[in-house]
Design a protein around this motif. Sequence first.
Motif, PDB file in Angstrom:
ATOM      1  N   PHE A   1       0.838  -1.206   0.000  1.00  0.00           N
ATOM      2  CA  PHE A   1       0.000   0.000   0.000  1.00  0.00           C
ATOM      3  C   PHE A   1       0.873   1.257   0.000  1.00  0.00           C
ATOM      4  CE2 PHE A   1      -2.319   3.378   2.281  1.00  0.00           C
ATOM      5  CZ  PHE A   1      -3.476   3.456   1.514  1.00  0.00           C
ATOM      6  N   LEU A   2       1.917   1.241   0.832  1.00  0.00           N
ATOM      7  CA  LEU A   2       2.814   2.406   0.887  1.00  0.00           C
ATOM      8  C   LEU A   2       3.496   2.613  -0.464  1.00  0.00           C
ATOM      9  CD1 LEU A   2       4.467   2.002   4.413  1.00  0.00           C
ATOM     10  CD2 LEU A   2       2.700   3.639   3.738  1.00  0.00           C
ATOM     11  N   ASP A   3       3.947   1.523  -1.081  1.00  0.00           N
ATOM     12  CA  ASP A   3       4.599   1.628  -2.397  1.00  0.00           C
ATOM     13  C   ASP A   3       3.648   2.250  -3.419  1.00  0.00           C
ATOM     14  OD1 ASP A   3       6.911   0.522  -1.468  1.00  0.00           O
ATOM     15  OD2 ASP A   3       6.465  -1.518  -2.174  1.00  0.00           O
ATOM     16  N   ARG A   4       2.374   1.817  -3.341  1.00  0.00           N
ATOM     17  CA  ARG A   4       1.377   2.233  -4.329  1.00  0.00           C
ATOM     18  C   ARG A   4       0.972   3.694  -4.157  1.00  0.00           C
ATOM     19  NH1 ARG A   4      -1.449  -2.146  -3.214  1.00  0.00           N
ATOM     20  NH2 ARG A   4      -3.137  -1.226  -2.041  1.00  0.00           N
ATOM     21  N   THR A   5       0.970   4.180  -2.921  1.00  0.00           N
ATOM     22  CA  THR A   5       0.402   5.516  -2.659  1.00  0.00           C
ATOM     23  C   THR A   5       1.454   6.544  -2.229  1.00  0.00           C
ATOM     24  OG1 THR A   5      -0.030   4.895  -0.359  1.00  0.00           O
ATOM     25  CG2 THR A   5      -1.824   4.552  -1.927  1.00  0.00           C
ATOM     26  N   TRP A   6       2.723   6.130  -2.195  1.00  0.00           N
ATOM     27  CA  TRP A   6       3.782   6.940  -1.585  1.00  0.00           C
ATOM     28  C   TRP A   6       3.800   8.392  -2.052  1.00  0.00           C
ATOM     29  CZ3 TRP A   6       5.971   6.120   2.760  1.00  0.00           C
ATOM     30  CH2 TRP A   6       7.100   6.852   3.124  1.00  0.00           C
ATOM     31  N   ASP A   7       3.571   8.617  -3.334  1.00  0.00           N
ATOM     32  CA  ASP A   7       3.698   9.981  -3.858  1.00  0.00           C
ATOM     33  C   ASP A   7       2.403  10.788  -3.792  1.00  0.00           C
ATOM     34  OD1 ASP A   7       6.418   9.798  -4.440  1.00  0.00           O
ATOM     35  OD2 ASP A   7       5.965   8.629  -6.255  1.00  0.00           O
ATOM     36  N   THR A   8       1.354  10.235  -3.206  1.00  0.00           N
ATOM     37  CA  THR A   8       0.098  10.995  -3.150  1.00  0.00           C
ATOM     38  C   THR A   8       0.119  11.962  -1.968  1.00  0.00           C
ATOM     39  OG1 THR A   8      -1.032   9.383  -1.733  1.00  0.00           O
ATOM     40  CG2 THR A   8      -1.182   9.016  -4.106  1.00  0.00           C
ATOM     41  N   SER A   9      -0.595  13.066  -2.120  1.00  0.00           N
ATOM     42  CA  SER A   9      -0.582  14.070  -1.059  1.00  0.00           C
ATOM     43  C   SER A   9      -1.310  13.553   0.177  1.00  0.00           C
ATOM     44  CB  SER A   9      -1.212  15.367  -1.559  1.00  0.00           C
ATOM     45  OG  SER A   9      -2.525  15.117  -1.971  1.00  0.00           O
ATOM     46  N   GLU A  10      -2.330  12.712  -0.027  1.00  0.00           N
ATOM     47  CA  GLU A  10      -3.052  12.201   1.140  1.00  0.00           C
ATOM     48  C   GLU A  10      -2.164  11.296   1.992  1.00  0.00           C
ATOM     49  OE1 GLU A  10      -7.022  10.716   0.525  1.00  0.00           O
ATOM     50  OE2 GLU A  10      -7.352  10.696   2.708  1.00  0.00           O
TER      51      GLU A  10
ATOM     52  N   THR B   1      13.984  14.469   3.815  1.00  0.00           N
ATOM     53  CA  THR B   1      15.253  15.168   3.572  1.00  0.00           C
ATOM     54  C   THR B   1      16.362  14.535   4.419  1.00  0.00           C
ATOM     55  OG1 THR B   1      14.635  16.775   5.266  1.00  0.00           O
ATOM     56  CG2 THR B   1      14.237  17.409   2.970  1.00  0.00           C
ATOM     57  N   GLU B   2      15.973  13.810   5.457  1.00  0.00           N
ATOM     58  CA  GLU B   2      16.969  13.194   6.350  1.00  0.00           C
ATOM     59  C   GLU B   2      17.302  11.762   5.963  1.00  0.00           C
ATOM     60  OE1 GLU B   2      15.482  15.242  10.541  1.00  0.00           O
ATOM     61  OE2 GLU B   2      14.492  13.439   9.825  1.00  0.00           O
ATOM     62  N   ALA B   3      16.411  11.109   5.242  1.00  0.00           N
ATOM     63  CA  ALA B   3      16.603   9.682   4.978  1.00  0.00           C
ATOM     64  C   ALA B   3      16.013   9.320   3.618  1.00  0.00           C
ATOM     65  CB  ALA B   3      15.917   8.876   6.072  1.00  0.00           C
ATOM     66  N   SER B   4      16.369   8.117   3.126  1.00  0.00           N
ATOM     67  CA  SER B   4      15.829   7.672   1.843  1.00  0.00           C
ATOM     68  C   SER B   4      14.366   7.286   2.021  1.00  0.00           C
ATOM     69  CB  SER B   4      16.618   6.457   1.347  1.00  0.00           C
ATOM     70  OG  SER B   4      16.346   5.351   2.184  1.00  0.00           O
ATOM     71  N   ALA B   5      13.651   7.231   0.894  1.00  0.00           N
ATOM     72  CA  ALA B   5      12.242   6.847   0.945  1.00  0.00           C
ATOM     73  C   ALA B   5      12.093   5.473   1.594  1.00  0.00           C
ATOM     74  CB  ALA B   5      11.647   6.848  -0.458  1.00  0.00           C
ATOM     75  N   GLU B   6      13.030   4.555   1.279  1.00  0.00           N
ATOM     76  CA  GLU B   6      12.965   3.199   1.850  1.00  0.00           C
ATOM     77  C   GLU B   6      13.073   3.229   3.367  1.00  0.00           C
ATOM     78  OE1 GLU B   6      11.892   0.435   0.461  1.00  0.00           O
ATOM     79  OE2 GLU B   6      11.627   1.786  -1.260  1.00  0.00           O
ATOM     80  N   GLU B   7      13.966   4.090   3.871  1.00  0.00           N
ATOM     81  CA  GLU B   7      14.134   4.181   5.326  1.00  0.00           C
ATOM     82  C   GLU B   7      12.895   4.788   5.999  1.00  0.00           C
ATOM     83  OE1 GLU B   7      18.970   4.704   5.783  1.00  0.00           O
ATOM     84  OE2 GLU B   7      17.813   6.343   4.918  1.00  0.00           O
ATOM     85  N   VAL B   8      12.305   5.778   5.333  1.00  0.00           N
ATOM     86  CA  VAL B   8      11.092   6.388   5.891  1.00  0.00           C
ATOM     87  C   VAL B   8       9.976   5.342   5.919  1.00  0.00           C
ATOM     88  CG1 VAL B   8       9.406   8.260   5.675  1.00  0.00           C
ATOM     89  CG2 VAL B   8      11.775   8.648   4.983  1.00  0.00           C
ATOM     90  N   LYS B   9       9.822   4.616   4.812  1.00  0.00           N
ATOM     91  CA  LYS B   9       8.786   3.572   4.736  1.00  0.00           C
ATOM     92  C   LYS B   9       8.963   2.543   5.846  1.00  0.00           C
ATOM     93  CE  LYS B   9       8.008   3.612  -0.167  1.00  0.00           C
ATOM     94  NZ  LYS B   9       8.291   2.985  -1.463  1.00  0.00           N
ATOM     95  N   GLU B  10      10.224   2.132   6.027  1.00  0.00           N
ATOM     96  CA  GLU B  10      10.504   1.116   7.046  1.00  0.00           C
ATOM     97  C   GLU B  10      10.083   1.610   8.435  1.00  0.00           C
ATOM     98  OE1 GLU B  10      14.365  -1.143   8.677  1.00  0.00           O
ATOM     99  OE2 GLU B  10      14.440  -0.631   6.542  1.00  0.00           O
ATOM    100  N   ALA B  11      10.367   2.880   8.714  1.00  0.00           N
ATOM    101  CA  ALA B  11       9.995   3.446  10.028  1.00  0.00           C
ATOM    102  C   ALA B  11       8.469   3.536  10.160  1.00  0.00           C
ATOM    103  CB  ALA B  11      10.638   4.814  10.206  1.00  0.00           C
ATOM    104  N   VAL B  12       7.784   3.861   9.059  1.00  0.00           N
ATOM    105  CA  VAL B  12       6.312   3.936   9.091  1.00  0.00           C
ATOM    106  C   VAL B  12       5.738   2.547   9.382  1.00  0.00           C
ATOM    107  CG1 VAL B  12       4.246   4.309   7.666  1.00  0.00           C
ATOM    108  CG2 VAL B  12       6.140   5.960   7.579  1.00  0.00           C
ATOM    109  N   ILE B  13       6.282   1.534   8.700  1.00  0.00           N
ATOM    110  CA  ILE B  13       5.789   0.162   8.898  1.00  0.00           C
ATOM    111  C   ILE B  13       5.997  -0.282  10.344  1.00  0.00           C
ATOM    112  CG2 ILE B  13       6.190  -2.276   8.282  1.00  0.00           C
ATOM    113  CD1 ILE B  13       6.768  -1.255   5.390  1.00  0.00           C
TER     114      ILE B  13
END
Length: 250
Positions: free
Chosen positions: A36-45, A75-87
């Motif tokens: 889900f995160l991969d699919r919606t990552w770039d959406t404003s919502e 700005t502090e981390a890669s998208a993958e790292e942010v996703k991992e923290a969200v999960i």
Amino acid sequence: MSNYDTVILDIEGTITPITFVKETLFPYVTSGLSAFLDRTWDTSELKSQVELLRAQAKKDVQDKVEHALLIPSETEASAEEVKEAVIKTINWQMKADRKIGALKSFQGFMWKEGYESGELRGVVYADVIPALEKWKLAGKTIYIYSSGSVPAQKLLVGYTTKGDLMHFFSGYFDTSVGLKTESQSYKNIAKLINKENDTNSILFVTDNINEIFPASEAGYQVVISSRPGNAPLGPESEQFKIVTSFDQIQ
Ligand SMILES: [Mg+2]
């Protein structure tokens, strides 16, 4: 039960099996989260949902909440790292069954996609719909009061296995009016529906004795819903009417 013209219903354990929440809704979030995160990552919502989780995580870390971890900014981390923290954040909070706004909001956002695509369908006990019809026909007004967020409530009753039930309900309340275990919350609802001087004309149905007492204290008529899979009722329940099906509510 007599002379009530307003009905307020709990969802989980009352009109919907607890198993639907525990075995369908919650696993839908945990098992589908990464995709889900991969699919919606770039959406404003999604970005605003992550922002809510990030603010909550920061507060939790400051408050030294167990398992809490910061969600870095992009700005502090890669998208993958942010996703991992969200999960990780969502997983520990769901394991703890936390009733926190940022988590509820995110769950609702994911469920919306599931309901709209048809992958999720709300489950409502078969005896509930005839009761809703009977109440409507008798001119009674019906509301929902649940700990799940109002958007999540609307999705559950709007996309059920028996169709859209939203037309039965005149309004929805969640913990923004107060906790379900506090008498003041029931007074707040009564005020919002112009029943503050007439709380005895309201019937509240729930499975939870800790909601029955405060509603009763606020002057409501109350009925306990006893459904398979609910927590066992203690002896203090016996002073109230207990039903196993809505056709037992007159
Ligand atoms: Mg309940």
